[in-house]
Design a protein around this motif. Structure first.
Motif, short mmCIF file in Angstrom:
data_model
loop_
_atom_site.label_atom_id
_atom_site.label_comp_id
_atom_site.label_asym_id
_atom_site.label_seq_id
_atom_site.Cartn_x
_atom_site.Cartn_y
_atom_site.Cartn_z
N GLN A 70 101.83 83.51 81.68
CA GLN A 70 101.74 82.48 82.72
C GLN A 70 101.37 81.11 82.14
O GLN A 70 100.97 80.20 82.87
N ASN A 71 101.50 80.97 80.82
CA ASN A 71 101.31 79.70 80.12
C ASN A 71 99.93 79.07 80.32
O ASN A 71 99.80 77.85 80.39
N ILE A 72 98.90 79.91 80.38
CA ILE A 72 97.53 79.43 80.42
C ILE A 72 97.05 79.22 78.98
O ILE A 72 96.36 78.25 78.68
N ILE A 73 97.40 80.17 78.10
CA ILE A 73 97.03 80.10 76.68
C ILE A 73 98.26 80.43 75.83
O ILE A 73 99.22 81.02 76.33
N SER A 74 98.19 80.06 74.56
CA SER A 74 99.25 80.43 73.62
C SER A 74 99.09 81.89 73.20
O SER A 74 98.06 82.51 73.47
N ALA A 75 100.08 82.39 72.50
CA ALA A 75 99.93 83.68 71.85
C ALA A 75 98.79 83.56 70.83
O ALA A 75 98.51 82.46 70.34
N PRO A 76 98.14 84.65 70.49
CA PRO A 76 97.02 84.58 69.53
C PRO A 76 97.43 83.98 68.19
O PRO A 76 98.50 84.28 67.66
N LEU A 77 96.56 83.14 67.67
CA LEU A 77 96.77 82.48 66.37
C LEU A 77 96.03 83.20 65.26
O LEU A 77 96.46 83.17 64.11
N SER A 78 94.89 83.81 65.59
CA SER A 78 94.11 84.58 64.62
C SER A 78 93.16 85.48 65.37
O SER A 78 92.96 85.34 66.58
N THR A 79 92.57 86.42 64.66
CA THR A 79 91.65 87.40 65.25
C THR A 79 90.34 87.38 64.48
O THR A 79 90.34 87.25 63.26
N VAL A 80 89.22 87.51 65.20
CA VAL A 80 87.91 87.63 64.56
C VAL A 80 87.17 88.81 65.18
O VAL A 80 87.37 89.15 66.34
N ASN A 81 86.30 89.42 64.38
CA ASN A 81 85.40 90.46 64.87
C ASN A 81 83.99 89.89 64.81
O ASN A 81 83.65 89.14 63.90
N TYR A 82 83.18 90.25 65.78
CA TYR A 82 81.82 89.72 65.86
C TYR A 82 80.94 90.74 66.57
O TYR A 82 81.40 91.78 67.00
N GLY A 83 79.69 90.43 66.70
CA GLY A 83 78.75 91.29 67.41
C GLY A 83 78.16 92.36 66.50
O GLY A 83 78.37 92.35 65.28
N TYR A 84 77.45 93.27 67.10
CA TYR A 84 76.79 94.34 66.36
C TYR A 84 77.83 95.14 65.58
O TYR A 84 78.75 95.69 66.15
N MET A 85 77.68 95.13 64.28
CA MET A 85 78.59 95.82 63.37
C MET A 85 80.06 95.45 63.60
O MET A 85 80.96 96.27 63.48
N ASN A 86 80.27 94.17 63.97
CA ASN A 86 81.63 93.66 64.23
C ASN A 86 82.38 94.52 65.25
O ASN A 86 83.59 94.73 65.13
N SER A 87 81.68 94.97 66.27
CA SER A 87 82.27 95.88 67.25
C SER A 87 83.08 95.19 68.34
O SER A 87 83.75 95.86 69.13
N CYS A 88 83.03 93.87 68.40
CA CYS A 88 83.78 93.12 69.41
C CYS A 88 84.89 92.32 68.73
O CYS A 88 84.75 91.92 67.57
N THR A 89 85.96 92.08 69.47
CA THR A 89 87.10 91.35 68.93
C THR A 89 87.47 90.21 69.86
O THR A 89 87.44 90.35 71.09
N ALA A 90 87.84 89.08 69.27
CA ALA A 90 88.34 87.93 70.02
C ALA A 90 89.52 87.35 69.27
O ALA A 90 89.62 87.50 68.05
N VAL A 91 90.40 86.70 70.01
CA VAL A 91 91.54 86.04 69.40
C VAL A 91 91.45 84.54 69.68
O VAL A 91 90.99 84.12 70.74
N LEU A 92 91.86 83.75 68.71
CA LEU A 92 91.91 82.31 68.88
C LEU A 92 93.24 81.94 69.49
O LEU A 92 94.30 82.36 69.00
N CYS A 93 93.22 81.18 70.57
CA CYS A 93 94.43 80.74 71.25
C CYS A 93 94.32 79.26 71.59
O CYS A 93 93.22 78.75 71.78
#
Length: 97
Positions: A70-93
Motif C-alpha cells: 500500500q506504499n506506506i514503506i519501501s521493501a526492506p533495505l536491511s535487517t538487524v537483530n536486537y534485544g535479549y540475545m538478539n531475539s528480535c528482528t527489525a527491517v530498515l525501510c
C-alpha cells in the motif's frame, strides 16, 4: 485508509524523542491498533532521515507486506537483530508517506 490485520486503519507519523520516525496505526474509531516502528537508538541503530526500523515477528507478524503493497514503506533495505540475545528482528525501510 489502508487495511492492516483485517482492520481499516490510518497511520500517524511522528518523531521519537531522538528525532527518528515513529509510525503508529489506528482503527477507524481512533483506537490504537499497533506501533509499526521500533526505536533502536539504544542499540546503536539510527536510521537515515525518512527511514525507520519496522519490527517484524511476534505481535507484528504480517505487518510488512500490507505496508509495502500500500506504499506506506519501501521493501526492506536491511535487517538487524536486537534485544535479549538478539531475539528480535527489525527491517530498515524508507518511509513513503
Amino acid at each position: 485508509m489502508l487495511k492492516l490485520f483485517g482492520f481499516k486503519a490510518t497511520i500517524k507519523k511522528e518523531l521519537y524523542p531522538n528525532r527518528t520516525t515513529h509510525l503508529q496505526a489506528f482503527t477507524e474509531t481512533g483506537s490504537p491498533l499497533c506501533t509499526i516502528t521500533v526505536n533502536l537508538a539504544d542499540y546503536g541503530y539510527i536510521p537515515p532521515e525518512n527511514h525507520a526500523y519496522i519490527k517484524i515477528g511476534q505481535e507484528n507478524t504480517g505487518i510488512l507486506e500490507p505496508l509495502v503493497e500500500q506504499n506506506i514503506i519501501s521493501a526492506p533495505l536491511s535487517t538487524v537483530n536486537y534485544g535479549y540475545m538478539n531475539s528480535c528482528t527489525a527491517v530498515l525501510c524508507k518511509i513513503l508517506i
